[in-house]
Design an enzyme around this catalytic site. Structure first.
Site, short mmCIF file in Angstrom:
data_model
loop_
_atom_site.label_atom_id
_atom_site.label_comp_id
_atom_site.label_asym_id
_atom_site.label_seq_id
_atom_site.Cartn_x
_atom_site.Cartn_y
_atom_site.Cartn_z
N ASN A 142 0.87 -1.17 0.00
CA ASN A 142 0.00 0.00 0.00
C ASN A 142 0.91 1.22 0.00
O ASN A 142 1.46 1.61 1.03
CB ASN A 142 -0.91 -0.01 1.23
CG ASN A 142 -1.95 1.10 1.17
OD1 ASN A 142 -1.78 2.09 0.47
ND2 ASN A 142 -3.03 0.92 1.91
N THR A 143 1.09 1.82 -1.18
CA THR A 143 2.03 2.93 -1.30
C THR A 143 1.55 4.19 -0.60
O THR A 143 2.34 5.09 -0.35
CB THR A 143 2.29 3.25 -2.79
OG1 THR A 143 1.04 3.51 -3.45
CG2 THR A 143 2.98 2.09 -3.48
N CYS A 144 0.25 4.25 -0.29
CA CYS A 144 -0.26 5.45 0.40
C CYS A 144 0.29 5.54 1.82
O CYS A 144 0.44 6.64 2.36
CB CYS A 144 -1.78 5.42 0.43
SG CYS A 144 -2.54 5.56 -1.20
N VAL A 145 0.58 4.39 2.43
CA VAL A 145 1.12 4.39 3.79
C VAL A 145 2.51 3.75 3.84
O VAL A 145 3.02 3.46 4.92
CB VAL A 145 0.16 3.67 4.77
CG1 VAL A 145 -1.12 4.46 4.92
CG2 VAL A 145 -0.12 2.25 4.32
N ASN A 146 3.11 3.52 2.65
CA ASN A 146 4.47 2.97 2.57
C ASN A 146 4.60 1.65 3.32
O ASN A 146 5.54 1.45 4.11
CB ASN A 146 5.49 3.98 3.11
CG ASN A 146 5.48 5.28 2.33
OD1 ASN A 146 5.18 5.30 1.14
ND2 ASN A 146 5.80 6.37 3.00
#
Length: 223
Positions: free
Chosen positions: A189-193
């Site tokens: 989930n790249t939004c929260v790394n």
């Protein structure tokens, strides 16, 4: 602000065209101190001249003044003189240059979120942590593979100058977790790394599934 806007103003041939090309610029002209009533087509050239003077001269005066103050400060104790004499030595202090990633650097970037010590989940997770670190070591030998792992997790293939926020993290996919129970591949989930690792029991299977995920995932968001 677009220089096409100046072009449209300068190409106006009637007062009506001039007013139409001027309308989208009203806020900009007010902030720039260039706002003037358009009474005839002759006002066109005056307006273009005002815009160009602001863009080329007045707009950059502030940064130049701050730069001068900055240089005056660097003259303290002869720092500016040393910078001019040894620019290569001082360049890393003023200019960010991404370095080639190493396995240890990538490992240090991630915080590993383990289950409570002594739990069954913790034992399985600790085994996968060794697989994760072995995979990073193997990836160090391949061209740009560490960058792909970083991009898979965060959306960025290099570490930003100010680092990541939030800090990249490693979590684990346990059987029964909502939405993850059947996944054999790492999920990100790249939004929260955050990267979620499946709990494989062999490194070869872990590596095979991770390689497949890296090679078949594109885009930004949730991989």
């Amino acid at each position: 602000f677009s220089f096409y806007a100046i072009f449209f103003v300068s190409e106006s041939t009637t007062l009506e065209d001039l007013e139409k090309s001027n309308a989208p610029l009203l806020d900009y002209l007010a902030n720039a101190g260039c706002l003037r009533p358009m009474r005839s087509i002759r006002d066109r050239d005056l307006l273009v001249q005002d815009i160009v003077i602001f863009q080329v001269i007045h707009r950059v005066q502030g940064p130049f003044q701050r730069y001068s103050v900055f240089c005056e400060g660097l003259k303290t104790l002869g720092v500016l003189d040393q910078i001019r004499r040894h620019p290569d030595s001082f360049r890393p202090l003023f200019c960010y240059e991404p370095n080639t990633l190493t396995a240890n650097q990538v490992d240090d970037l991630f915080s590993i979120r383990l289950s409570p010590e002594g739990s069954n989940k913790r034992a399985a997770e600790e085994m996968v942590v060794t697989f994760w670190r072995d995979y990073l070591q193997d990836a160090e030998e391949g061209p740009s593979k560490l960058e792909k792992i970083l991009a898979f997790t965060t959306g960025a293939s290099v570490v930003p100058p100010i680092g990541f926020s939030p800090t990249p993290s490693v979590q684990f996919i346990h059987k029964g977790d909502d939405g993850f129970s059947t996944s054999m591949f790492p999920l990100a989930n790249t939004c929260v790394n955050c990267i979620n690792l499946p709990l494989h029991v062999s490194y070869q299977l872990f590596k095979e599934k991770f390689d497949f995920a890296l090679g078949n995932t594109y885009g930004f968001g949730r991989a």
